[in-house]
Design an enzyme around this catalytic site. Structure first.
Site, mmCIF file in Angstrom:
data_model
loop_
_atom_site.group_PDB
_atom_site.id
_atom_site.type_symbol
_atom_site.label_atom_id
_atom_site.label_comp_id
_atom_site.label_asym_id
_atom_site.label_seq_id
_atom_site.Cartn_x
_atom_site.Cartn_y
_atom_site.Cartn_z
ATOM 1 N N GLY A 55 10.695 3.060 -0.109
ATOM 2 C CA GLY A 55 9.415 2.171 -0.525
ATOM 3 C C GLY A 55 8.881 2.570 -2.099
ATOM 4 N N TRP A 87 -1.433 1.088 0.551
ATOM 5 C CA TRP A 87 -0.975 2.356 0.548
ATOM 6 C C TRP A 87 -1.215 2.906 -1.189
ATOM 7 C CZ3 TRP A 87 -0.754 6.729 3.108
ATOM 8 C CH2 TRP A 87 -0.105 7.833 2.773
ATOM 9 N N SER A 182 10.295 -0.237 3.353
ATOM 10 C CA SER A 182 9.937 0.820 3.656
ATOM 11 C C SER A 182 11.166 1.056 5.005
ATOM 12 C CB SER A 182 9.082 1.493 3.855
ATOM 13 O OG SER A 182 8.558 3.079 4.173
ATOM 14 N N HIS A 187 8.555 4.569 10.275
ATOM 15 C CA HIS A 187 8.330 2.641 10.433
ATOM 16 C C HIS A 187 9.390 2.240 11.387
ATOM 17 C CE1 HIS A 187 6.334 2.707 6.075
ATOM 18 N NE2 HIS A 187 6.116 4.079 6.494
ATOM 19 N N ASN A 246 16.534 7.119 -11.355
ATOM 20 C CA ASN A 246 17.270 7.330 -10.460
ATOM 21 C C ASN A 246 16.722 7.069 -8.905
ATOM 22 O OD1 ASN A 246 19.438 8.417 -8.805
ATOM 23 N ND2 ASN A 246 19.708 10.316 -9.805
HETATM 24 C C1 LIG Z 1 2.252 -0.333 2.202
HETATM 25 C C2 LIG Z 1 3.193 0.107 1.521
HETATM 26 N N1 LIG Z 1 3.923 0.634 0.289
HETATM 27 C C3 LIG Z 1 4.849 1.771 0.317
HETATM 28 C C4 LIG Z 1 4.647 2.505 0.925
HETATM 29 C C5 LIG Z 1 5.953 3.623 0.259
HETATM 30 O O1 LIG Z 1 7.011 3.204 0.775
HETATM 31 P P1 LIG Z 1 7.382 5.227 1.605
HETATM 32 O O2 LIG Z 1 6.676 5.660 1.939
HETATM 33 O O3 LIG Z 1 8.782 4.810 1.631
HETATM 34 O O4 LIG Z 1 7.274 5.666 0.115
HETATM 35 C C6 LIG Z 1 4.309 2.534 2.110
HETATM 36 C C7 LIG Z 1 4.155 4.006 2.617
HETATM 37 O O5 LIG Z 1 4.221 3.909 4.157
HETATM 38 C C8 LIG Z 1 2.933 1.415 2.462
HETATM 39 O O6 LIG Z 1 2.856 1.553 3.750
#
Ligand SMILES: Cc1ncc(COP(=O)(O)O)c(C=O)c1O
Length: 389
Positions: A55, A87, A182, A187, A246
């Site tokens: 994500g 996040w 994500s 999740h 990448n």
């Molecule tokens: C609002 C939000 N954005 C981005 C992310 C990042 O996702 P990832 O953990 O897959 O990198 C998260 C992670 O939980 C998130 O809660």
């Protein structure tokens, strides 16, 4: 653990899918990822879906794409309006690309951006709003979309916590010019690590596709708006047009994603059943602020904030949860402004961050899972009741 924050949602189908990839000997991005993308786009009703490694890289590639696509790409020094709770990697690409952030407080009940402050956040330099639906709960995406349309702004939707949620019947993640998802462990679907970027804008999609893999042209059709193919195959095989990354996912993740996507609706339904029980047991209790649903949440987790003004001690509540073998943690990342990393940002606060601070200081969440949690939620209720007396 009796009530854990996160658990696996895989069955034998995901294991079999991985074994098929292992048997094929083809691990790097290929047919399974391509099929997952096709099915993801179909499921969410978008023109394009691009799978990436997480994500976070969906946010990174998405923000980067906005600097290279369209008639008026983003530029360093432009302003983006963001909520105070999200996040860390919602914000990092914005900082890395030189944007100035305008932080807006959240609503204490929905935990999403307080849209009554949008006009106050707007300046002639505003170019984008970043919409985040916290923990499955749709933010006011209709209001944000209308605000962006009215002022000619980009709407970037970080939907990493809210796959399967809807607002007015429309999938969260599809209101923005770009939306990120994500599929990390815990999740709504899990592909180990993984993320998806969706858009209806073909130019943005092509730019993001190039940025995902080295900034080269290899995965692009020859008739895009972003490059013109020459008739020198030797040169075209390694032709770089954008400063990319990448951020490719593995075939294993694509194959698991195909299986998980088939289960998404059922898994969200189970999460909603648990939410019904949680809300039913908690509502009306003035000691606790729980998340108020806007639209239809996909209920990532259950948040609890000890009501402001009451003499309640979060440490005591957390000790009771721990003793009852119930996992808990800060709400997403808490108020982002409270973290040390903020010193690297160019930012401004639009008024006080009262509610984000309350969530940071008096809140926590417990997990939700795609299975029946009645015994866990009932114990949680009893523990909270006793600890907050
Ligand atoms: C609002 C939000 N954005 C981005 C992310 C990042 O996702 P990832 O953990 O897959 O990198 C998260 C992670 O939980 C998130 O809660």
């Amino acid at each position: 653990m009796f009530y854990e924050l996160a658990s696996s949602s895989w069955g034998s189908e995901e294991i079999a899918a991985m074994q098929r990839v292992i048997a094929s000997g083809m691990f790097t991005m290929g047919e399974h990822v391509r099929r997952f993308e096709e099915e993801f786009a179909r499921k969410f009703g978008t023109k394009h879906a691009l799978m990436v490694s997480s994500g976070s890289t969906a946010n990174l590639v998405g923000v980067a794409a906005l600097f290279y696509a369209g008639k008026r790409p983003l530029a360093r020094g432009d302003e983006a309006i963001v909520p105070a709770i999200s996040w860390s990697t919602t914000y990092y690409p914005l900082q890395q690309y030189g944007l100035r952030l305008k932080f807006v407080d959240v609503d204490l009940e929905t935990l999403n951006i307080d849209v009554s402050r949008l006009e106050q956040a707007l300046t002639p330099r505003t170019r984008m709003v970043v919409a985040v639906s916290i923990l499955g709960n749709p933010c006011a995406l209709d209001v944000l979309r209308a605000f962006c349309d009215r002022h000619g702004l980009i709407l970037f939707e970080d939907n990493c916590e809210s796959m399967g949620a809807t607002l007015n019947g429309k999938q969260c993640g599809t209101f923005g010019d770009l939306g990120s998802f994500s599929s990390f462990f815990s999740h709504h679907i899990s592909t180990m690590e993984g993320g998806v970027l969706v858009t209806d804008n073909t130019e943005l999609y092509h730019v993001a596709k190039s940025l995902r893999a080295h900034g080269w042209t290899r995965d692009l059709p020859s008739n895009t708006r972003i490059f013109e193919k020459k008739d020198d195959d030797f040169y075209e095989a390694y032709r770089f047009i954008l400063p990319g990354y990448n951020a490719r996912p593995l075939e294993l993740s694509g194959a698991i994603g195909i299986e998980q996507l088939k289960k998404l609706d059922r898994m969200v339904e189970l999460r909603r059943k648990n939410a019904e029980l949680f809300v039913g047991l908690m509502k009306g209790d003035k000691r606790f602020v729980i998340q108020r649903e806007n639209g239809r949440s996909s209920w990532f987790a259950f948040t609890v904030i000890l009501a402001p003004g009451l003499d309640l001690d979060r440490k005591k509540v957390m000790a009771a949860l721990k003793a009852a073998d119930i996992g808990y943690r800060i709400i997403t990342g808490g108020c982002f402004l409270r973290h040390d990393v903020i010193k690297y940002f160019d930012y401004e606060c639009v008024g006080a961050m009262r509610n984000a601070d309350l969530a940071h200081d008096r809140g926590f969440f417990v997990g939700n899972h795609p299975r029946d949690l009645r015994p866990q939620i009932e114990r949680l209720r009893a523990v909270l009741d006793a600890a907050a007396r």
